[in-house]
Design a protein around this motif. Sequence first.
Motif, mmCIF file in Angstrom:
data_model
loop_
_atom_site.group_PDB
_atom_site.id
_atom_site.type_symbol
_atom_site.label_atom_id
_atom_site.label_comp_id
_atom_site.label_asym_id
_atom_site.label_seq_id
_atom_site.Cartn_x
_atom_site.Cartn_y
_atom_site.Cartn_z
ATOM 1 N N THR A 181 0.836 -1.187 0.000
ATOM 2 C CA THR A 181 0.000 0.000 0.000
ATOM 3 C C THR A 181 0.878 1.245 0.000
ATOM 4 O O THR A 181 1.715 1.425 0.885
ATOM 5 C CB THR A 181 -0.924 0.032 1.228
ATOM 6 O OG1 THR A 181 -1.680 -1.178 1.271
ATOM 7 C CG2 THR A 181 -1.870 1.218 1.156
ATOM 8 N N MET A 184 -0.854 3.740 -4.517
ATOM 9 C CA MET A 184 -1.801 2.749 -5.032
ATOM 10 C C MET A 184 -1.658 1.501 -4.169
ATOM 11 O O MET A 184 -0.690 1.355 -3.423
ATOM 12 C CB MET A 184 -1.487 2.403 -6.492
ATOM 13 C CG MET A 184 -1.557 3.571 -7.447
ATOM 14 S SD MET A 184 -3.243 3.961 -7.930
ATOM 15 C CE MET A 184 -3.620 2.531 -8.938
ATOM 16 N N ARG A 185 -2.621 0.615 -4.276
ATOM 17 C CA ARG A 185 -2.479 -0.703 -3.654
ATOM 18 C C ARG A 185 -2.102 -1.676 -4.766
ATOM 19 O O ARG A 185 -2.834 -1.829 -5.746
ATOM 20 C CB ARG A 185 -3.775 -1.135 -2.981
ATOM 21 C CG ARG A 185 -3.645 -2.457 -2.208
ATOM 22 C CD ARG A 185 -4.970 -2.847 -1.611
ATOM 23 N NE ARG A 185 -5.358 -1.972 -0.517
ATOM 24 C CZ ARG A 185 -5.095 -2.214 0.769
ATOM 25 N NH1 ARG A 185 -4.434 -3.310 1.104
ATOM 26 N NH2 ARG A 185 -5.483 -1.380 1.700
ATOM 27 N N SER A 186 -0.949 -2.305 -4.637
ATOM 28 C CA SER A 186 -0.499 -3.246 -5.655
ATOM 29 C C SER A 186 -0.411 -4.640 -5.051
ATOM 30 O O SER A 186 -0.254 -4.801 -3.827
ATOM 31 C CB SER A 186 0.862 -2.833 -6.217
ATOM 32 O OG SER A 186 1.845 -2.827 -5.208
ATOM 33 N N TYR A 187 -0.497 -5.644 -5.903
ATOM 34 C CA TYR A 187 -0.446 -7.021 -5.419
ATOM 35 C C TYR A 187 0.233 -7.909 -6.447
ATOM 36 O O TYR A 187 0.234 -7.633 -7.641
ATOM 37 C CB TYR A 187 -1.849 -7.556 -5.109
ATOM 38 C CG TYR A 187 -2.752 -7.654 -6.309
ATOM 39 C CD1 TYR A 187 -2.781 -8.804 -7.096
ATOM 40 C CD2 TYR A 187 -3.583 -6.591 -6.663
ATOM 41 C CE1 TYR A 187 -3.600 -8.894 -8.202
ATOM 42 C CE2 TYR A 187 -4.405 -6.670 -7.773
ATOM 43 C CZ TYR A 187 -4.414 -7.817 -8.531
ATOM 44 O OH TYR A 187 -5.224 -7.913 -9.640
ATOM 45 N N THR A 225 -0.577 -10.059 -11.305
ATOM 46 C CA THR A 225 -0.154 -8.821 -10.668
ATOM 47 C C THR A 225 -1.204 -7.769 -10.990
ATOM 48 O O THR A 225 -1.962 -7.898 -11.959
ATOM 49 C CB THR A 225 1.219 -8.346 -11.170
ATOM 50 O OG1 THR A 225 1.157 -8.139 -12.588
ATOM 51 C CG2 THR A 225 2.298 -9.368 -10.857
ATOM 52 N N THR A 227 -2.816 -3.464 -9.834
ATOM 53 C CA THR A 227 -2.889 -2.288 -8.973
ATOM 54 C C THR A 227 -4.350 -1.901 -8.814
ATOM 55 O O THR A 227 -5.161 -2.073 -9.741
ATOM 56 C CB THR A 227 -2.107 -1.102 -9.554
ATOM 57 O OG1 THR A 227 -2.587 -0.812 -10.877
ATOM 58 C CG2 THR A 227 -0.619 -1.397 -9.608
ATOM 59 N N ASP A 285 -5.536 -2.427 -18.649
ATOM 60 C CA ASP A 285 -5.324 -1.178 -17.946
ATOM 61 C C ASP A 285 -6.065 -0.103 -18.721
ATOM 62 O O ASP A 285 -6.852 -0.412 -19.627
ATOM 63 C CB ASP A 285 -3.837 -0.863 -17.766
ATOM 64 C CG ASP A 285 -3.064 -0.787 -19.074
ATOM 65 O OD1 ASP A 285 -3.677 -0.424 -20.114
ATOM 66 O OD2 ASP A 285 -1.867 -1.095 -19.072
#
Length: 508
Positions: A181, A184-187, A225, A227, A285
């Motif tokens: 976090t 942005m919140r990315s994973y 992956t 965001t 995106d």
Amino acid sequence: MTARFARGFGAAFVYVLATQAAHADLTAADVWADWQDYLASTGYAVSGNEAASGGTLTISNLTIDMPLADAQGRFAITMDRLAFAENGDGTVDIAMPDSIPMTFTTVDETGDPVDGVLTLAQNDSAMTASGEPGDVTYAYSSALAAMELTSLEIDNEPMPQDMLSVLVSLENINTNTRMLTGEMRSYSQRMTADALRYDINFDDPDTDDMGRFKGAMQDVQAEGTGTVPLEMDPNDFNASLENGFAADVTLAYGAGMSDIQGVGDGESFAFASTSQGGSFGFKMDADRLAYDVEQKQSAISLQGGDLPVPVEISAAVSGFNLSMPVRKSDEDQDFAIGLNLGDFTMSEMLWSMIDPAAQLPRDPATVVLDAVGKGKMLFNLLDPEEAAMMERATTPPAEISALTINKLLVSLVGASLSGTGDFTFDNSDTSTMDGFPRPTGYVDLTLVGANALLDKLSGMGLVADEEAMGARMMMGLLAVPGDTPDTLNSKIEINQQGHILANGQRIQ
């Protein structure tokens, strides 16, 4: 409705995806705060009663809900108890109920209210969070995670359970995701499961219409992956994209099968398929959308309906890929499209309808296309308002400025056509080519076995003698003999003046 459920489910349970490794201590309050922040940022309202005791934070009577688009209903997840227990080593165990109901309310096309419950059931599940605030990782495992439609009411009338049943399950699932976090919140995430299965049935009580849909995929693996904006409106997906939402997901599986049987308009039908593995890739995106799909050793059978005979086809490989811009732009952007159908065959029963005397070769067919290019969108494709305008517009939604054919191959019934090409297009000149942007470039083609195929088709009566003669005259005009028998080569060019040349000779 399905897309809304999927988005809602993913938002609520993205935390079950995780990676390993811990960097610093986490507290139960840290993890619960992260859950609340994420759920609130994706449009959910969260309520529940908190109680802390001995390193365990318990949330009772938890409700996570959000309105559906256009205020046509709501989607809600409820849990009697959710517990975050500190382990004393900087990690936190998260205990959820074995059964989690998800209720939805909406209206159908006639305006009647529709209410239902989807239930997530988990067997022998475990989840652990590790890391530090702002950098949390989650590990989740379950012997069985299954989603089932357990209740459905239409216009306040309960529907019989055999009218519609839905069950989707994952066996021996393990997921890992790291959540970061910042602005942005990315994973990043990984998932494996021994099998994915689905079983969907419907039976219309007012007609004979019914259907049974069953299928399974073995050895499922997924990586992804993405965001997510810290603030997003789940009912305005285009705005989320503009604010940075992005996803890149790949799913692969081993052997797969599906079996569909049903009755529609009084006609029974059946469909079955098998494969020895495949993959599905998806990227999105604000600028681009891409798909990449492939199956290996697939076989399909169809029967019933309007088909006069059963249809059986197979292919060693079948695939499709597409990458395209989706945002309006004044600058050219890349696009790509591909098709791969390798060693395609069909049953002798189908062949006998086309060629009962077996005059045509039964060799497996292959179709390959690999093309890339440049162009620009004239509309924002993923904006619902602009998409509606695009449907009403009389002008094309996009302009193409360049196209390169890296590979073209069509091989079937003893003949093959292969080629490459490269073109540019002048969109300011649509008069030279009668409304089409003026192209400049070439295509190199090689045709093998065409004369032998024409002889067979003419002998079968599928092509009249005068049609075969016309085809040979056209090939003589456009092509020159190759180095091997029954081979023709052709270079078709379009120059700056709009002239068309075949092997250097102007034909238009």
